[in-house]
Design a protein around this motif. Structure first.
Motif, PDB file in Angstrom:
ATOM      1  N   ASP A 119      74.240 -25.225   7.416  1.00 46.87           N
ATOM      2  CA  ASP A 119      74.998 -25.219   8.664  1.00 46.87           C
ATOM      3  C   ASP A 119      74.069 -24.983   9.843  1.00 46.87           C
ATOM      4  OD1 ASP A 119      77.490 -25.502   7.351  1.00 46.87           O
ATOM      5  OD2 ASP A 119      77.475 -23.370   6.841  1.00 46.87           O
ATOM      6  N   PRO A 122      75.954 -23.051  16.495  1.00 46.68           N
ATOM      7  CA  PRO A 122      76.385 -23.725  17.712  1.00 46.68           C
ATOM      8  C   PRO A 122      75.631 -23.261  18.965  1.00 46.68           C
ATOM      9  CG  PRO A 122      78.260 -22.763  16.542  1.00 46.68           C
ATOM     10  CD  PRO A 122      77.025 -22.313  15.853  1.00 46.68           C
ATOM     11  N   LYS A 139      83.066 -21.176  12.778  1.00 51.16           N
ATOM     12  CA  LYS A 139      81.726 -21.748  12.691  1.00 51.16           C
ATOM     13  C   LYS A 139      80.722 -20.679  12.264  1.00 51.16           C
ATOM     14  CE  LYS A 139      82.671 -24.995  16.412  1.00 51.16           C
ATOM     15  NZ  LYS A 139      82.347 -25.369  17.780  1.00 51.16           N
TER      16      LYS A 139
END
Length: 194
Positions: A119, A122, A139
């Motif tokens: 991942d 952000p 997230k």
């Protein structure tokens, strides 16, 4: 011939073996000093001896002399050995050389097959690994990036709010996105609309 010595005869030297120095193997008696591999003369014990008829060997020499032969039947340590077995009276014929291994594996390991989907944070856009992952707003975030977008305060699950994919502390969220008016967001007067 009578057994004048009173004990059994040694299987190796044929001399009398007295009880204090006796080792028994396959129903035969040996002196401790005669309990040696018949091929390499290595001292044996109950864990390393392998008997064949009336002979005793260490497990290595026994395997070379009486074990299976051919490709795939190696002896320990990755089957690399320069020992030809000449001291055992073996005439090992050299077979055709094995074909060279392909340079690329035909059956790659499970690790080579695994595509790692890591991942991205952000806030900074870098990979987030499990040891540093904190979930917020659905997230994954780095621990160091898990801060309010306005004041920079470090966030926890008890004081985090999210809006449009960005994280805020509850105070900054209330001031910027909460209701306006008396009693809300620190305003003391009602603003007049003109």
């Amino acid at each position: 011939m009578p057994n004048w010595g009173g004990g059994a005869k040694c299987g190796a030297c044929e001399k009398t073996v007295y009880h204090a120095e006796e080792i028994q193997c396959n129903g035969r008696s040996f002196h401790k000093t005669c309990f040696l591999c018949m091929a390499c003369r290595k001292a044996l014990d109950s864990t390393t001896v392998a008997a064949h008829e009336s002979e005793i060997y260490c497990k290595t020499c026994y395997g070379r002399k009486y074990g299976p032969k051919g490709v795939g039947f190696g002896q320990g340590a990755g089957c690399l050995s320069t020992d030809t077995g000449d001291h055992l009276g073996l005439n090992l014929q050299q077979g055709s050389p094995k074909p060279a291994r392909p340079s690329t594996p035909t059956n790659p390991s499970k690790f080579a097959k695994m595509k790692v989907d890591v991942d991205k944070c952000p806030r900074c856009g870098k990979s987030v690994y499990a040891a540093e992952k904190i979930m917020g707003g659905g997230k994954p975030w780095h621990k160091t990036c898990f801060r309010c977008a306005i004041c920079g305060k470090s966030l926890e699950s008890t004081n985090v709010t999210d809006k449009d994919g960005e994280l805020y502390c509850k105070v900054c969220y209330a001031k910027n996105f909460g209701p306006k008016g008396i009693g809300f967001g620190g305003l003391t007067q009602v603003e007049k609309k003109e």
